[in-house]
Enzyme design. Structure first.
Site, PDB file in Angstrom:
ATOM      1  N   ARG A 131      10.147   4.818 -19.995  1.00  0.00           N
ATOM      2  CA  ARG A 131       9.623   4.301 -18.708  1.00  0.00           C
ATOM      3  C   ARG A 131      10.698   4.330 -17.618  1.00  0.00           C
ATOM      4  NH1 ARG A 131      11.046  -0.028 -14.999  1.00  0.00           N
ATOM      5  NH2 ARG A 131       9.167  -0.705 -13.971  1.00  0.00           N
ATOM      6  N   THR A 185      13.435  -4.383  -4.975  1.00  0.00           N
ATOM      7  CA  THR A 185      13.480  -4.944  -6.330  1.00  0.00           C
ATOM      8  C   THR A 185      12.139  -5.590  -6.646  1.00  0.00           C
ATOM      9  OG1 THR A 185      14.502  -6.562  -7.805  1.00  0.00           O
ATOM     10  CG2 THR A 185      14.523  -7.109  -5.457  1.00  0.00           C
ATOM     11  N   GLY A 186      11.697  -5.420  -7.881  1.00  0.00           N
ATOM     12  CA  GLY A 186      10.418  -6.014  -8.242  1.00  0.00           C
ATOM     13  C   GLY A 186       9.729  -5.191  -9.308  1.00  0.00           C
ATOM     14  N   THR A 213      17.702  -6.410 -10.558  1.00  0.00           N
ATOM     15  CA  THR A 213      18.170  -5.149  -9.977  1.00  0.00           C
ATOM     16  C   THR A 213      19.091  -5.437  -8.796  1.00  0.00           C
ATOM     17  OG1 THR A 213      16.214  -3.944 -10.647  1.00  0.00           O
ATOM     18  CG2 THR A 213      17.278  -3.168  -8.658  1.00  0.00           C
ATOM     19  N   GLY A 226      11.305   3.144 -13.568  1.00  0.00           N
ATOM     20  CA  GLY A 226      10.731   2.326 -12.496  1.00  0.00           C
ATOM     21  C   GLY A 226      10.947   2.953 -11.128  1.00  0.00           C
ATOM     22  N   ASP A 227      10.914   2.103 -10.123  1.00  0.00           N
ATOM     23  CA  ASP A 227      11.014   2.586  -8.742  1.00  0.00           C
ATOM     24  C   ASP A 227      12.446   2.827  -8.287  1.00  0.00           C
ATOM     25  OD1 ASP A 227      11.320  -0.251  -9.035  1.00  0.00           O
ATOM     26  OD2 ASP A 227      11.398  -0.386  -6.861  1.00  0.00           O
ATOM     27  N   GLY A 254       8.316  -2.383 -10.639  1.00  0.00           N
ATOM     28  CA  GLY A 254       8.478  -1.019 -10.141  1.00  0.00           C
ATOM     29  C   GLY A 254       7.211  -0.201 -10.009  1.00  0.00           C
TER      30      GLY A 254
HETATM   31  N1  ASP Z   1      12.325  -2.524  -9.839  1.00  0.00           N
HETATM   32  C1  ASP Z   1      12.909  -2.520 -11.157  1.00  0.00           C
HETATM   33  C2  ASP Z   1      12.059  -1.702 -12.071  1.00  0.00           C
HETATM   34  O1  ASP Z   1      10.853  -1.779 -11.998  1.00  0.00           O
HETATM   35  C3  ASP Z   1      13.063  -3.895 -11.719  1.00  0.00           C
HETATM   36  C4  ASP Z   1      13.785  -4.863 -10.849  1.00  0.00           C
HETATM   37  O2  ASP Z   1      13.719  -4.804  -9.635  1.00  0.00           O
HETATM   38  O3  ASP Z   1      14.492  -5.720 -11.396  1.00  0.00           O
HETATM   39  O4  ASP Z   1      12.595  -1.027 -12.892  1.00  0.00           O
END
Ligand code: ASP
Length: 329
Positions: free
Chosen positions: A222, A245-246, A194, A224-225, A248
């Protein structure tokens, strides 16, 4: 952060900060995860660090020249969306069915204005569309078909879905599916990827934005965050601007981006304390992998992650530049 010369470059810009010159600062990330030296060739690492370096210098140059924070956040994120190196725009990960569903959000810290899109499939720049939602609609978040319709009405450039395709992400989906079919529960492509940018501009405004393809093999619409204000993105001039990022689901449950700012506002913590508490304590305890980049109203920056690495770069109000990939950079 420990210093390793190759990727961590500390530069003091020649122009000193004077009383008349308002402070500016910028931080960006290109995703966090299992980013380790052993898993990358020196050429790959160099391609990332060069990209990050150029992007941070360009964003800083624009801020110094008086560009508004919103423009800088969108410009730099678009640069990353257009690059196949990152899981945003071109290079986005694949859903279980082999499509791309893109999410993005942006927030301005002066009036807490925000815009977000989720699950868009044919919009070249999701971050630009998120900005349009903020500026040209009465809403904060638009999703899938409705967001596409809004994009068309606003004259946004549409692209065929295969515009986002890359062989690398295709292989990641295949590996993910193989693992699932073998009865394993793989951590889906833990290089995430991300992208996000947070800035302090010359007007004293804090702005943050995030753009992503989400997580490899995601299903059932789905989200994410990244498009969730308060989870993946938050900005408030009273405290800080954050992009995350992470994994989510954890970032949503722990309202990560807002929590960093709230700790500063309500508990009087510094930016680095607040970032450390949330990323290295709250998230670690919960099992949530990832990191954040953040900028505060004084132009301090935080690049904090609990994974082996995070693509990251920043220039703070004193002109100190950091570019890093691995945990020990
Ligand atoms: N945070 C993003 C998600 O969960 C993924 C990512 O950070 O790469 O969609």
């Amino acid at each position: 952060m420990r210093g390793r010369l190759f990727f961590l470059l500390l530069t003091f810009f020649t122009s000193p900060i004077s009383a008349e010159e308002p402070p500016v600062a910028i931080a960006l990330h290109g995703g966090a995860g299992t980013i380790e030296r052993a898993r990358m060739t020196p050429e790959q690492a160099m391609a990332y660090s060069r990209f990050l370096d150029e992007a941070i210098v360009e964003g800083h140059r624009q801020l110094k020249a008086g560009a508004v924070g919103l423009d800088v956040v969108v410009n730099i994120i678009q640069r990353m969306e257009d690059s196949p190196l990152f899981n945003a725009g071109r290079g986005a990960v694949y859903t279980w069915e082999g499509h791309h569903e893109l999410d993005a959000s942006i927030m301005h810290g002066a009036e807490l204005d925000a815009g977000a899109v989720a699950g868009v499939t044919t919009v070249k720049s999701p971050i630009a569309l998120a900005r349009a939602v903020m500026e040209r609609s009465p809403h904060v978040m638009l999703a899938s078909r409705g967001a596409e319709q809004f994009a068309a009405e606003q004259g946004f450039e549409g692209v065929p879905e295969d515009y986002f395709d890359t062989e690398r992400r295709q292989k990641a989906l295949e590996a993910y599916k193989r693992a699932r079919q073998a009865g394993l529960s793989p951590k889906p492509d833990y290089k995430f990827g991300t992208v996000g940018v947070a800035v302090l501009d010359t007007m004293g405004n804090l702005v943050a934005g995030t753009s992503t393809g989400g997580m490899t093999g995601k299903r059932w619409g789905r989200i994410g965050d990244a498009p969730v204000i308060g989870a993946g993105t938050y900005a408030n001039n009273a405290s800080c601007a954050v992009s995350a990022t992470g994994h989510g689901e954890y970032f949503i449950r722990h309202t990560v981006a807002r929590d960093v700012c709230a700790r500063m506002e309500l508990a009087g913590e510094s930016l680095s304390q607040a970032a450390d508490e949330v990323v290295n304590k709250t998230l670690v305890k919960a099992g949530g992998d990832g990191g954040i980049i953040a900028v505060d109203a004084k132009g301090n920056v935080a690049l904090t992650f609990n994974t082996p690495g995070m693509y990251r770069a920043s220039i703070n109000a004193s002109g100190e530049k950091v570019v890093g990939i691995f945990g020990d950079d």
